[in-house]
Design a protein around this motif. Structure first.
Motif, short mmCIF file in Angstrom:
data_model
loop_
_atom_site.label_atom_id
_atom_site.label_comp_id
_atom_site.label_asym_id
_atom_site.label_seq_id
_atom_site.Cartn_x
_atom_site.Cartn_y
_atom_site.Cartn_z
N ASP A 122 36.41 44.39 49.36
CA ASP A 122 36.86 45.31 48.31
C ASP A 122 36.53 46.75 48.69
N GLY A 141 48.86 47.45 47.60
CA GLY A 141 49.97 46.68 47.05
C GLY A 141 51.22 46.77 47.90
N ARG A 150 53.33 38.22 50.37
CA ARG A 150 52.15 38.17 49.50
C ARG A 150 52.45 38.87 48.18
N SER A 152 52.40 37.90 45.09
CA SER A 152 51.47 37.71 43.98
C SER A 152 50.23 38.58 44.16
N GLU A 153 49.75 38.72 45.40
CA GLU A 153 48.59 39.59 45.66
C GLU A 153 48.97 41.05 45.47
N LEU A 155 51.26 42.20 43.40
CA LEU A 155 51.35 42.41 41.96
C LEU A 155 49.96 42.60 41.36
N ALA A 156 48.99 41.80 41.81
CA ALA A 156 47.62 41.94 41.31
C ALA A 156 47.06 43.32 41.63
N ALA A 157 47.35 43.85 42.82
CA ALA A 157 46.89 45.19 43.18
C ALA A 157 47.54 46.25 42.32
N ILE A 159 48.75 45.85 39.25
CA ILE A 159 48.23 45.74 37.89
C ILE A 159 46.84 46.39 37.81
N ARG A 160 46.04 46.18 38.82
CA ARG A 160 44.70 46.79 38.85
C ARG A 160 44.81 48.31 38.91
N GLN A 163 45.85 49.58 35.47
CA GLN A 163 44.75 49.50 34.51
C GLN A 163 43.73 50.60 34.75
N ASP A 194 54.00 38.86 34.26
CA ASP A 194 53.10 39.99 34.53
C ASP A 194 53.86 41.15 35.17
#
Length: 208
Positions: A122, A141, A150, A152-153, A155-157, A159-160, A163, A194
């Motif tokens: 991280d 991302g 990747r 899904s990964e 998208l997670a980046a 979203i983070r 936020q 999402d």
């Protein structure tokens, strides 16, 4: 212009003025060398090397950028991260910040594999002094989304990133383009909830 003012001036220059930023950073590096025994000055020197590395990358001088980045890495390894995360003059200079700048430079060069390599641990874990991680997370991302392997990964980046700083993310053109691009292969299937919600929050209608 005194040295502190020149340092702030170099920091404030837009990336579009890359050649000027590189010249200002180089001059400041020379001027500060006489006080390099001062830890605070060393933090500024390290940060100036990072700024010069990015400016030289944008200015299509990769060899110069590589030399500046090597000097910044060496200085950061010697100084370590500041306990307060910010350090002198808000430089945030240390190994953590060097890692973040390496990612920005890799993004400028289109080296997405390098970004993924740097993000395996991280990169924001020790970045207390970083005001907004949005740019870094958008770079991650975009790298993860490259080639569509990747999603899904990626998208997670995103979203983070949203936020952490909703407004900067919503107006970031690279982030907006990446969200739309991420939805394109998904439309052949079903767009994940999402992703649809994220797009809606930044004013993008994926059904339009």
């Amino acid at each position: 212009m005194d040295r502190a003012s020149r340092f702030i001036y170099a920091q404030s220059l837009p990336i579009e003025a890359a050649r000027l930023a590189a010249r200002v950073s180089d001059r400041s590096l020379v001027e500060l060398q006489g006080d390099a025994s001062d830890v605070r000055v060393r933090q500024m020197l390290g940060q100036l090397h990072l700024m010069a590395a990015l400016a030289s990358t944008v200015d299509a001088r990769p060899d110069v950028a590589r030399d500046h980045l090597a000097e910044a890495t060496r200085e950061a390894a010697s100084l370590g991260d500041r306990a307060d995360g910010g350090g002198f003059n808000g430089c945030c200079f240390g190994p953590t910040n060097v890692g973040l700048w390496k990612m920005s430079i890799a993004a400028e060069q289109g080296e997405y594999g390098r970004i993924i390599e740097l993000s395996r641990t991280d990169p924001l874990a020790g970045a207390q002094g970083i005001e907004s991680p949005t740019v870094v997370l958008v770079d991650i991302g975009r790298a993860l989304a490259d080639g569509g392997r990747r999603d899904s990964e990626a998208l997670a980046a995103f979203i983070r990133a949203e936020q952490a700083a909703p407004v900067p993310f919503a107006i970031n053109p690279l982030a907006r383009d990446a969200v739309v691009t991420l939805a394109q292969p998904a439309q052949r299937r079903a767009i994940p909830d999402d992703l649809r919600l994220l797009a809606g929050r930044i004013g993008i209608d994926l059904d339009a």
